[in-house]
Design a protein around this motif. Structure first.
Motif, PDB file in Angstrom:
ATOM      1  N   PRO A 166       0.860  -1.188   0.000  1.00  0.00           N
ATOM      2  CA  PRO A 166       0.000   0.000   0.000  1.00  0.00           C
ATOM      3  C   PRO A 166       0.895   1.237   0.000  1.00  0.00           C
ATOM      4  N   PRO A 167       0.602   2.237  -0.834  1.00  0.00           N
ATOM      5  CA  PRO A 167       1.515   3.378  -0.963  1.00  0.00           C
ATOM      6  C   PRO A 167       1.407   4.407   0.144  1.00  0.00           C
ATOM      7  N   GLY A 168       0.360   4.329   0.960  1.00  0.00           N
ATOM      8  CA  GLY A 168       0.196   5.347   1.979  1.00  0.00           C
ATOM      9  C   GLY A 168       0.105   6.727   1.354  1.00  0.00           C
ATOM     10  N   SER A 169       0.547   7.728   2.077  1.00  0.00           N
ATOM     11  CA  SER A 169       0.350   9.110   1.633  1.00  0.00           C
ATOM     12  C   SER A 169       1.211   9.522   0.452  1.00  0.00           C
ATOM     13  N   THR A 170       2.159   8.704   0.023  1.00  0.00           N
ATOM     14  CA  THR A 170       2.860   9.039  -1.223  1.00  0.00           C
ATOM     15  C   THR A 170       1.878   9.053  -2.389  1.00  0.00           C
ATOM     16  N   PHE A 171       0.758   8.315  -2.239  1.00  0.00           N
ATOM     17  CA  PHE A 171      -0.245   8.268  -3.299  1.00  0.00           C
ATOM     18  C   PHE A 171      -0.971   9.604  -3.449  1.00  0.00           C
TER      19      PHE A 171
ATOM     20  N   GLN B 163     -10.423   5.805   1.563  1.00  0.00           N
ATOM     21  CA  GLN B 163      -9.178   5.104   1.871  1.00  0.00           C
ATOM     22  C   GLN B 163      -8.231   5.126   0.677  1.00  0.00           C
ATOM     23  N   THR B 164      -8.803   4.931  -0.508  1.00  0.00           N
ATOM     24  CA  THR B 164      -7.986   4.898  -1.715  1.00  0.00           C
ATOM     25  C   THR B 164      -7.290   6.234  -1.948  1.00  0.00           C
ATOM     26  N   ALA B 165      -7.994   7.325  -1.704  1.00  0.00           N
ATOM     27  CA  ALA B 165      -7.437   8.657  -1.951  1.00  0.00           C
ATOM     28  C   ALA B 165      -6.227   8.963  -1.083  1.00  0.00           C
ATOM     29  N   ILE B 166      -6.122   8.294   0.070  1.00  0.00           N
ATOM     30  CA  ILE B 166      -4.979   8.535   0.960  1.00  0.00           C
ATOM     31  C   ILE B 166      -3.964   7.392   0.891  1.00  0.00           C
ATOM     32  N   GLY B 167      -4.104   6.538  -0.138  1.00  0.00           N
ATOM     33  CA  GLY B 167      -3.108   5.491  -0.363  1.00  0.00           C
ATOM     34  C   GLY B 167      -3.305   4.239   0.436  1.00  0.00           C
TER      35      GLY B 167
ATOM     36  N   THR C 273       2.983   6.981   5.283  1.00  0.00           N
ATOM     37  CA  THR C 273       2.870   5.954   6.315  1.00  0.00           C
ATOM     38  C   THR C 273       1.743   5.032   5.884  1.00  0.00           C
ATOM     39  N   ALA C 274       2.072   3.790   5.558  1.00  0.00           N
ATOM     40  CA  ALA C 274       1.102   2.881   4.959  1.00  0.00           C
ATOM     41  C   ALA C 274       0.776   1.738   5.913  1.00  0.00           C
ATOM     42  N   GLU C 275      -0.422   1.771   6.472  1.00  0.00           N
ATOM     43  CA  GLU C 275      -0.859   0.675   7.342  1.00  0.00           C
ATOM     44  C   GLU C 275      -1.092  -0.581   6.497  1.00  0.00           C
ATOM     45  N   TYR C 276      -0.635  -1.718   7.023  1.00  0.00           N
ATOM     46  CA  TYR C 276      -0.760  -2.945   6.247  1.00  0.00           C
ATOM     47  C   TYR C 276      -1.476  -4.073   6.991  1.00  0.00           C
ATOM     48  N   ASN C 277      -1.956  -3.811   8.205  1.00  0.00           N
ATOM     49  CA  ASN C 277      -2.760  -4.824   8.897  1.00  0.00           C
ATOM     50  C   ASN C 277      -3.742  -4.138   9.838  1.00  0.00           C
TER      51      ASN C 277
ATOM     52  N   TRP D  49       7.402   5.314   3.956  1.00  0.00           N
ATOM     53  CA  TRP D  49       7.705   5.646   2.565  1.00  0.00           C
ATOM     54  C   TRP D  49       8.283   7.057   2.456  1.00  0.00           C
ATOM     55  N   PHE D  50       9.098   7.266   1.461  1.00  0.00           N
ATOM     56  CA  PHE D  50       9.408   8.620   1.010  1.00  0.00           C
ATOM     57  C   PHE D  50       9.815   8.561  -0.450  1.00  0.00           C
ATOM     58  N   VAL D  51       9.291   9.488  -1.240  1.00  0.00           N
ATOM     59  CA  VAL D  51       9.730   9.653  -2.627  1.00  0.00           C
ATOM     60  C   VAL D  51      10.009  11.123  -2.844  1.00  0.00           C
ATOM     61  N   GLY D  52      11.166  11.416  -3.422  1.00  0.00           N
ATOM     62  CA  GLY D  52      11.526  12.806  -3.636  1.00  0.00           C
ATOM     63  C   GLY D  52      12.543  12.952  -4.751  1.00  0.00           C
ATOM     64  N   PHE D  53      12.689  14.164  -5.246  1.00  0.00           N
ATOM     65  CA  PHE D  53      13.677  14.394  -6.297  1.00  0.00           C
ATOM     66  C   PHE D  53      14.399  15.709  -6.078  1.00  0.00           C
ATOM     67  N   SER D  54      15.627  15.751  -6.593  1.00  0.00           N
ATOM     68  CA  SER D  54      16.388  16.993  -6.555  1.00  0.00           C
ATOM     69  C   SER D  54      15.887  17.887  -7.676  1.00  0.00           C
TER      70      SER D  54
END
Length: 445
Positions: free
Chosen positions: A182-187, A295-299, A389-393, A401-406
Motif C-alpha cells: 500500500p503506498p500510503g500518503s505518497t499516493f 481510503q484509496t485517496a490517501i493510499g 505511512t502505509a498501514e498494512y494490517n 515511505w518517502f519519494v523525492g527528487f532533486s
C-alpha cells in the motif's frame, strides 16, 4: 513464426530451457556485468589455469536481486540478459585466434546503469531493515539504485540453495521491482493530480481539519488525530492531511478521474523492462463505495504499488510530466570494447503538462520546507518530496515511505525508499533517501 520473431525472441533466447544456450556456453566464456562506469565488475567469470570457470560477484549481496545469479536457471540480469552474455562480438581476428588455439571466446559484457556508491549508501542506510530503494536519473530513466533487503550472497547461492529456498523472508524477491505495498500518503501525489485535472488549479480549495472526517458511517483520521485547522491545498498536502484528502475524494474528484489518473501514472499496466516487474494495481471504479474511495485517496484500501512505480511517479513530476521507461542496461559491449547495442531514453507516458508538473513540484516542496518532510530540508540543494505511512494490517502496523527528487536543474535524480514495518513515514524512509541524496551530490555526480 513472425510473432515470435517480433515479440518473444528475446524471452526465447534467454529462457533457461533453451538448449541452444547450453551449446553456446561450451564455446563462450560468460561476459561480465559492469556498473554504470563501464569498468567496475558486478559479476565476472574467473578462469583458473586448468580451465575451471567460476562466476564471481565482487560486491556480494549488494546487487543480489538486480544482478542475480547464473546457476539453477538464473535470476536478475544474469537470466534476462543471458543471451547477450554468451554471445561474442569480439574482432574476427581474436575469434579466429581463439579457434586456432581451441580456446573459448570472450563473451560480451553488459554495462548497467547502476551506481555502486549510491547502492552502497542505500544499503548502509537501510541496515538490517527489510525494504527497498530505487533511484533514477530524472531525464534519462536510468536506474541508478535497485536495492532490496533482505538479500543473499550470490557467490554462495549454489551451496546454500536448500537453505535459501526454504527461507520464509523472501530473499530472492527483488522488492524494488516486485514487492507490492500500500503506498500510503505518497499516493496523494496521484490524488493531487486528479484534483488538478478536474478543478484546474489548487487555488480554491479550503478545508477545516478537526483531526477526523466522517462520511457514510466511516471515519478517517489524521496521524495521531492531529487537528490541522483551516487549510489550503498546499498546507493540506504539506501536512499530509488525511481528512482533507478524504473530503476531496468525495466532494471534488470524480471516481473516474481518479482511476484514469492512476492508470496514466502506470498502475494497472504491464511494464516490460530488463527485470521482472510486478504490476501495480488500482481497483477503484464507479461502483466503489465511499468508504473505500476515501481510503484509496490517501493510499490505503486495495491499491498496491512497487517502489519502482512510486519512483516513476516522482520521475514524471520531475520531468515536466513525461514518464520515462526505466532502463537497467546502458549498452552491450564486446570484450574488446566495441559497442554492440545501446539503450536510449524512451518516453513511456505523457502523464501531465509542464504547468501541472510545476504545481505538483511546488506542493512537494512545501512538504520538505514546512510539512512532514522537514528532516531533509537542511540539505544544501533543492529537494522536494512526499512522505508516506502505509498501514498494512488491522493492528495499525505500518510501512514508512518517502519519494523525492532533486530540483537543481542539473542531472537531477529521483529517489524512493520503503522501510517495511518502519512506522511513521516522516522518519525511517526519509533518512534513507536523505543518505542517497547526500552520497550523490557529495560525490560530485
Amino acid at each position: 513464426m513472425v510473432y515470435f520473431q517480433l515479440n518473444d525472441s528475446e524471452a526465447l533466447l534467454n529462457s533457461p530451457y533453451n538448449k541452444r544456450q547450453q551449446e553456446v556456453e561450451k564455446q563462450i566464456i560468460r561476459g561480465s556485468i559492469l556498473a554504470g562506469d563501464g569498468s567496475t565488475a558486478l559479476a565476472q567469470t574467473k578462469v583458473a589455469d586448468d580451465g575451471t570457470e567460476t562466476r564471481v560477484y565482487p560486491y556480494g549481496s549488494l546487487f543480489a536481486q538486480a544482478v542475480g545469479y547464473s546457476v539453477y536457471g538464473g535470476s536478475g540480469l544474469e537470466s534476462t540478459r543471458n543471451n547477450d552474455l554468451i554471445q561474442s562480438h569480439s574482432s574476427i581476428v581474436s575469434q579466429v585466434e581463439s579457434d586456432l588455439r581451441e580456446e573459448k571466446k570472450d563473451g560480451d559484457n553488459l554495462v548497467t546503469t547502476f551506481n555502486v556508491g549510491l547502492q552502497q549508501a542505500a544499503a548502509s542506510s537501510m541496515g538490517s531493515n527489510s525494504g527497498a530503494v530505487v533511484a533514477m536519473n530524472v531525464h534519462t530513466g536510468e536506474v541508478l539504485v535497485d536495492y532490496s533487503s533482505p538479500n543473499y550472497d550470490p557467490n554462495t547461492v549454489e551451496e546454500n540453495w536448500d537453505t535459501l529456498t526454504n527461507s520464509d523472508n523472501g530473499v530472492f524477491m527483488n522488492r524494488a521491482t516486485q514487492g507490492l505495498y500500500p503506498p500510503g500518503s505518497t499516493f496523494k501525489i496521484v490524488t493531487a493530480l486528479a484534483y488538478l485535472r478536474q478543478n484546474g488549479s489548487f487555488d480554491n480549495f479550503s478545508y477545516n481539519c478537526t483531526g477526523t472526517y466522517e462520511n457514510s458511517g466511516f471515519t478517517i483520521h489524521c496521524y495521531n488525530y492531529e487537528a490541522h485547522g483551516q487549510e489550503t491545498f498546499a498546507s493540506a498536502f504539506a501536512n499530509s492531511c488525511n481528512c482533507a484528502f478524504a473530503y476531496m475524494s468525495l466532494n471534488a474528484i470524480d471516481k473516474s478521474t481518479l482511476r484514469q489518473t492512476a492508470e496514466d501514472f502506470g498502475l494497472n499496466q504491464n511494464l516490460q523492462t530488463d527485470l521482472d516487474v510486478s504490476e501495480s494495481t488500482f481497483t477503484l471504479d464507479s461502483n466503489t463505495p465511499d468508504q473505500l474511495t476515501m481510503q484509496t485517496a490517501i493510499g490505503q484500501g486495495d491499491t498496491r504499488v512497487t517502489p519502482l512505480q512510486m519512483c516513476m511517479i516522482g520521475q514524471a513530476v520531475a520531468n515536466q510530466g513525461t514518464m520515462l521507461k526505466p532502463t537497467f542496461v546502458k549498452k552491450v559491449v564486446s570484450a574488446d570494447g566495441k559497442t554492440v547495442k545501446s539503450t536510449e531514453p524512451t518516453p513511456y507516458k505523457e502523464v501531465m503538462d509542464a504547468g501541472q508538473a510545476a504545481n505538483l513540484t511546488e506542493a512537494m516542496r512545501g512538504v520538505v520546507k514546512g510539512g512532514t518532510g522537514t528532516a531533509i530540508a537542511d540539505l544544501p540543494y533543492d529537494i522536494v518530496g512526499k512522505t508516506g505511512t502505509a498501514e498494512y494490517n488491522s493492528q495499525g502496523d505500518s510501512h514508512s515511505w518517502f519519494v523525492g527528487f532533486s530540483n537543481t536543474g542539473n542531472n537531477d535524480i529521483v529517489v524512493c525508499a520503503i522501510v517495511e514495518n518502519g512506522g511513521d513515514g516522516t522518519a525511517p524512509a526519509i533518512n534513507v533517501v536523505r543518505d542517497v541524496f547526500a552520497a550523490y551530490f557529495g560525490n560530485g555526480s
